[in-house]
Write a protein that holds these residues in place. Structure first.
Motif, mmCIF file in Angstrom:
data_model
loop_
_atom_site.group_PDB
_atom_site.id
_atom_site.type_symbol
_atom_site.label_atom_id
_atom_site.label_comp_id
_atom_site.label_asym_id
_atom_site.label_seq_id
_atom_site.Cartn_x
_atom_site.Cartn_y
_atom_site.Cartn_z
ATOM 1 N N TRP A 135 14.521 59.388 97.966
ATOM 2 C CA TRP A 135 15.491 60.283 97.394
ATOM 3 C C TRP A 135 14.456 61.707 97.220
ATOM 4 O O TRP A 135 14.971 62.875 97.632
ATOM 5 C CB TRP A 135 16.240 60.271 96.133
ATOM 6 C CG TRP A 135 16.882 61.196 95.824
ATOM 7 C CD1 TRP A 135 16.824 62.036 94.479
ATOM 8 C CD2 TRP A 135 18.289 61.493 96.325
ATOM 9 N NE1 TRP A 135 17.810 62.899 94.442
ATOM 10 C CE2 TRP A 135 18.782 62.580 95.363
ATOM 11 C CE3 TRP A 135 19.255 61.297 97.198
ATOM 12 C CZ2 TRP A 135 20.096 63.254 95.567
ATOM 13 C CZ3 TRP A 135 20.304 62.046 97.305
ATOM 14 C CH2 TRP A 135 20.847 62.861 96.619
ATOM 15 N N GLU A 136 13.577 61.551 96.565
ATOM 16 C CA GLU A 136 12.523 62.636 96.283
ATOM 17 C C GLU A 136 11.940 63.347 97.544
ATOM 18 O O GLU A 136 11.891 64.660 97.595
ATOM 19 C CB GLU A 136 11.235 62.113 95.722
ATOM 20 C CG GLU A 136 11.521 61.588 94.076
ATOM 21 C CD GLU A 136 10.275 61.068 93.611
ATOM 22 O OE1 GLU A 136 9.310 60.742 94.186
ATOM 23 O OE2 GLU A 136 10.487 60.646 92.405
ATOM 24 N N ARG A 137 12.241 62.700 98.720
ATOM 25 C CA ARG A 137 11.574 63.207 100.043
ATOM 26 C C ARG A 137 12.779 64.315 100.599
ATOM 27 O O ARG A 137 12.611 64.958 101.570
ATOM 28 C CB ARG A 137 11.336 62.443 100.828
ATOM 29 C CG ARG A 137 10.009 61.475 100.711
ATOM 30 C CD ARG A 137 9.512 60.455 101.703
ATOM 31 N NE ARG A 137 8.475 59.767 100.918
ATOM 32 C CZ ARG A 137 8.565 58.298 101.586
ATOM 33 N NH1 ARG A 137 9.438 57.739 102.297
ATOM 34 N NH2 ARG A 137 7.426 57.662 101.048
ATOM 35 N N GLN A 138 14.104 63.965 99.953
ATOM 36 C CA GLN A 138 15.105 64.505 100.424
ATOM 37 C C GLN A 138 15.529 65.766 99.440
ATOM 38 O O GLN A 138 15.392 65.472 98.203
ATOM 39 C CB GLN A 138 16.250 63.861 100.985
ATOM 40 C CG GLN A 138 15.856 63.070 101.996
ATOM 41 C CD GLN A 138 16.860 62.040 102.663
ATOM 42 O OE1 GLN A 138 18.044 62.325 102.357
ATOM 43 N NE2 GLN A 138 16.753 61.072 103.442
ATOM 44 N N LEU A 175 20.576 60.635 102.557
ATOM 45 C CA LEU A 175 21.164 59.805 101.662
ATOM 46 C C LEU A 175 22.028 60.689 100.797
ATOM 47 O O LEU A 175 23.082 59.894 100.268
ATOM 48 C CB LEU A 175 19.842 59.639 100.406
ATOM 49 C CG LEU A 175 18.632 58.874 101.097
ATOM 50 C CD1 LEU A 175 17.758 58.654 99.928
ATOM 51 C CD2 LEU A 175 19.380 57.630 101.449
ATOM 52 N N SER A 176 22.184 62.045 100.989
ATOM 53 C CA SER A 176 23.405 62.798 100.169
ATOM 54 C C SER A 176 24.682 62.330 100.912
ATOM 55 O O SER A 176 25.910 62.528 100.108
ATOM 56 C CB SER A 176 23.148 64.216 100.365
ATOM 57 O OG SER A 176 23.245 64.540 101.549
ATOM 58 N N THR A 177 24.794 61.865 101.994
ATOM 59 C CA THR A 177 26.057 61.625 102.604
ATOM 60 C C THR A 177 26.586 60.192 102.037
ATOM 61 O O THR A 177 27.913 60.245 102.344
ATOM 62 C CB THR A 177 25.983 61.398 104.252
ATOM 63 O OG1 THR A 177 25.082 60.523 104.546
ATOM 64 C CG2 THR A 177 25.420 62.827 104.615
ATOM 65 N N ILE A 178 25.750 59.249 101.309
ATOM 66 C CA ILE A 178 26.360 58.163 100.851
ATOM 67 C C ILE A 178 26.012 58.106 99.180
ATOM 68 O O ILE A 178 26.385 56.892 98.881
ATOM 69 C CB ILE A 178 25.612 56.958 101.658
ATOM 70 C CG1 ILE A 178 24.284 56.976 101.670
ATOM 71 C CG2 ILE A 178 25.940 57.083 103.400
ATOM 72 C CD1 ILE A 178 23.489 55.731 102.185
ATOM 73 N N ALA A 179 25.413 58.799 98.607
ATOM 74 C CA ALA A 179 25.145 58.598 97.302
ATOM 75 C C ALA A 179 26.251 58.431 96.477
ATOM 76 O O ALA A 179 26.182 57.967 95.288
ATOM 77 C CB ALA A 179 24.299 60.016 96.950
ATOM 78 N N SER A 200 24.089 51.869 91.786
ATOM 79 C CA SER A 200 24.510 53.402 92.181
ATOM 80 C C SER A 200 23.480 54.109 92.290
ATOM 81 O O SER A 200 22.333 53.804 92.101
ATOM 82 C CB SER A 200 25.410 53.592 90.704
ATOM 83 O OG SER A 200 24.577 53.844 89.720
ATOM 84 N N HIS A 201 23.642 55.446 92.688
ATOM 85 C CA HIS A 201 22.553 56.355 92.863
ATOM 86 C C HIS A 201 21.991 56.579 91.675
ATOM 87 O O HIS A 201 20.630 56.670 91.836
ATOM 88 C CB HIS A 201 23.509 57.522 93.523
ATOM 89 C CG HIS A 201 22.429 58.653 93.520
ATOM 90 N ND1 HIS A 201 21.601 59.283 94.445
ATOM 91 C CD2 HIS A 201 22.533 59.739 92.808
ATOM 92 C CE1 HIS A 201 21.071 60.189 94.253
ATOM 93 N NE2 HIS A 201 21.473 60.790 93.189
ATOM 94 N N ARG A 202 22.822 56.742 90.608
ATOM 95 C CA ARG A 202 22.094 57.246 89.259
ATOM 96 C C ARG A 202 21.053 56.280 88.948
ATOM 97 O O ARG A 202 19.806 56.114 88.493
ATOM 98 C CB ARG A 202 22.853 57.609 88.300
ATOM 99 C CG ARG A 202 23.669 59.034 88.721
ATOM 100 C CD ARG A 202 24.502 59.415 87.508
ATOM 101 N NE ARG A 202 25.120 60.475 87.578
ATOM 102 C CZ ARG A 202 26.072 60.958 88.200
ATOM 103 N NH1 ARG A 202 26.976 59.936 88.937
ATOM 104 N NH2 ARG A 202 26.692 62.342 88.196
ATOM 105 N N GLU A 203 21.584 54.720 89.100
ATOM 106 C CA GLU A 203 20.871 53.689 88.583
ATOM 107 C C GLU A 203 19.629 53.470 89.355
ATOM 108 O O GLU A 203 18.397 53.289 88.823
ATOM 109 C CB GLU A 203 21.601 52.417 88.871
ATOM 110 C CG GLU A 203 22.805 52.373 87.636
ATOM 111 C CD GLU A 203 23.674 51.204 88.018
ATOM 112 O OE1 GLU A 203 24.534 51.196 87.135
ATOM 113 O OE2 GLU A 203 23.571 50.584 89.085
#
Length: 611
Positions: free
Chosen positions: A598-601, A561-565, A583-586
């Motif tokens: 996200w928590e798993r990564q 997910l870091s590549t598209i966040a 969005s990522h933050r939302e």
């Protein structure tokens, strides 16, 4: 002479890409109808050559009778001009007809017809749907395309060299026997009845057995190619013996089918040997009987026995030719099952090309299940604005890659519509649709050609400067310059091997990215585009992808997910439906499926702190 015959038939003449007929007779006619004039000339020349050979046997009988009835001192004076005529036919006319016949067959028909059938079948199969190739061995499909050309060619040659030669020879022989004494026809007609029975009852099973053999051979080829294509997996798991067993079982099946064909051919040979022996005995006995009764001359005996010996010699290889004809028809029938299928995804008649001016994408109530019940994509609707960068997120099997495949129209929808700039993609040509979409996928398939050819696949008319620039932007120029192969080629001229096996996964991925950079399409799809790259190279590529994405509509898929966040919007899919957007933050603050993923990564997008 070679050039004259070779130019009579253009193997690669321009032609529409049309589905070959699915019935064997119509399939053969489809390829032969355009050259029917050439075939008619070939049959005529071959027939005349056969009659010229028969004339030699008639000359033999006349010569024997002339020598028996004409004094030696008067022989040349009485028969000189007749002998000259015989010599003209024997050393000029017959050889010319035979050479013309062989030239038409060997130099015109055999090479060109083979290539024509292969070329047209290849072009039709190449445009089959993605599903077609996913459901079969590539080696098996290629075998069908390759073997159907020679099989159809050999069927034609078998008719000319076997069936037609037998028909013309028998017509001439019957005429000669009738002229000598009608009673000489009795053994010949009886033999013809027996020969016809052999062909009628013993040859058709060869056709069925040959179809089975063709299928077994194609399957065996598919297994061999599958083992060699996946040689890395074979080596990694130390399964050479397992692959031996896999191919051995295919060989056993092919060998069994081969033996069945050979048994049938042997049985025919036995029947024909008996028939020929009886014919020779009956004709010789009858001819001597008629000579003793004063009904025929010694020359007639020479003609009759000579023709019968020639006929029995011909019958063996003609039967083999007829058998081969049926074998080839069986091979053609087997190939038709693969080659002549209708295309799964087709353009509408006179479909226009797609024009992309903005790059807006709209999915309207899209439904697709791969023909199965339930699952995959269920009534999905999604709007992507021009120039928007959207990431598709979800567990494996959520439908992300399927959605991209539907956008590329690799499959037809079961319901709903997909529009680009307001145009339904099902109404435009597939080639124009895909020309406007650049794709970098995790399954990087490179062609066994040079690196330059692979990069230029994105835009074949690109200059070398543009190609090198694309490689540089993809961070590929560094490793390309240091490459060489066993033939002394270096850099961009190095061949990459089948599916790019000579390159590492990361190197293949960078070539694929360079290819899409060079294509410069207004819509960009990134399906795990950096999955094969190490972190350092990925950082470089990510910076270049930012430049590449400017002004384009982007759909990106990534399990990391870091590549598209940092994209404009993330669309979270589950079970073929959209369950979250934002969005990522939302999405992290919302605490839903995305937050759990996200928590798993660990880590974050370049410059974006993890939350």
């Amino acid at each position: 002479m070679h050039a004259y015959f070779e130019k009579l038939l253009d193997a690669l003449a321009p032609a529409d890409i049309v589905q070959p007929p699915q019935r064997p007779g119509a399939f053969i006619s489809y390829f032969l109808k355009p050259i029917r004039g050439l075939l008619a000339v070939t049959l005529a020349v071959a027939g005349l050559a056969s009659f010229a050979e028969l004339a030699l046997y008639a000359f033999l009988g006349w010569l024997v009778d002339w020598m028996a009835t004409t004094p030696r001192e008067e022989f040349l004076q009485v028969h000189g001009w007749s002998l000259a005529g015989m010599a003209l036919i024997a050393i000029v006319i017959r050889p010319a007809l035979v050479l013309a016949s062989r030239g038409l067959i060997n130099l015109t028909l055999i090479p060109a017809l083979t290539s024509r059938v292969r070329w047209r079948n290849y072009r039709w199969v190449l445009r089959q749907s993605l599903t077609f190739f996913q459901n079969d061995f590539a080696g098996r499909v290629a075998q069908k395309v390759m073997q159907t050309g020679p099989a159809l060619r050999e069927a034609v040659v078998n008719v000319i060299d076997g069936v037609w030669l037998l028909v013309t020879f028998l017509i001439g022989a019957i005429a000669l026997f009738a002229a000598l004494d009608w009673r000489l026809l009795i053994p010949v007609l009886a033999w013809m009845a027996g020969y016809s029975a052999v062909i009628r009852y013993m040859v058709p099973p060869v056709r069925r057995k040959s179809e089975t053999l063709s299928e077994a051979t194609s399957a065996l080829s598919g297994r061999v190619v599958d083992s060699y294509t996946n040689i890395l997996s074979v080596k990694l798991f130390a399964h050479a013996e397992r692959e031996d067993d896999f191919v051995r079982s295919g060989l056993v099946r092919q060998l069994s089918a081969y033996r069945a064909v050979m048994r049938a051919i042997f049985d025919m040979t036995v029947a024909l040997t008996v028939l020929n022996s009886l014919l020779l005995l009956a004709m010789t006995a009858l001819a001597i009987h008629l000579w003793l009764a004063g009904s025929i001359s010694a020359g007639a005996i020479a003609v009759a026995t000579g023709l019968i010996i020639r006929l029995t010699q011909m019958s063996g290889w003609i039967l083999r030719t007829v058998t081969t004809l049926f074998e080839n028809i069986g091979t053609i029938e087997n190939g038709i099952e693969t080659i002549s299928r209708p295309h799964g995804v087709t353009d509408r008649p006179r479909a226009p090309d797609l024009a992309v001016t903005r790059g807006a994408i709209r999915f309207e109530q899209v439904r697709f299940h791969y023909g199965k019940e339930g699952g995959v994509i269920e009534n999905l609707s999604l709007d992507i604005r021009p120039g928007e960068k959207v990431g598709l997120v979800g567990r494996s099997g959520a439908g992300k890659s399927t959605l991209v495949n539907l956008l590329l129209r690799f499959y037809d929808l079961e319901g709903g519509r997909i529009l680009i700039d307001g145009t339904d993609i099902s109404t435009v040509t597939q080639s124009s649709l895909r020309a406007h979409v650049g794709v970098v996928s995790q399954d990087t398939g490179l062609l066994h050609r040079s690196i330059a050819d692979n990069i230029r696949y994105g835009r074949p008319d690109a200059t070398r400067e543009d190609m090198v620039r694309a490689a540089r932007l993809a961070a590929a120029d560094g490793f390309i310059d240091g490459l060489s192969d066993q033939r002394g080629r270096g850099g961009y001229d190095v061949l990459v091997g089948e599916r790019g096996v000579k390159l590492s996964g990361g190197q293949r991925q960078r070539i694929a990215i360079a290819r899409v950079i060079l294509k410069d399409a207004p819509i960009l799809v990134l399906d795990e585009a950096t999955s094969a790259l190490d972190s350092e190279v990925e950082a470089v590529i990510q910076e270049q992808l930012k430049t590449l994405m400017e002004g384009k509509t982007v759909i990106a898929i990534a399990h990391r997910l870091s590549t598209i966040a940092a994209l404009d919007r993330l669309v979270v899919m589950d079970g073929g439906r959209i369950v979250e957007e934002g969005s990522h933050r939302e999405l992290v603050r919302r605490g839903g499926l995305y937050a759990r993923l996200w928590e798993r990564q660990s880590g974050g997008f370049l410059g974006l702190p993890a939350e």
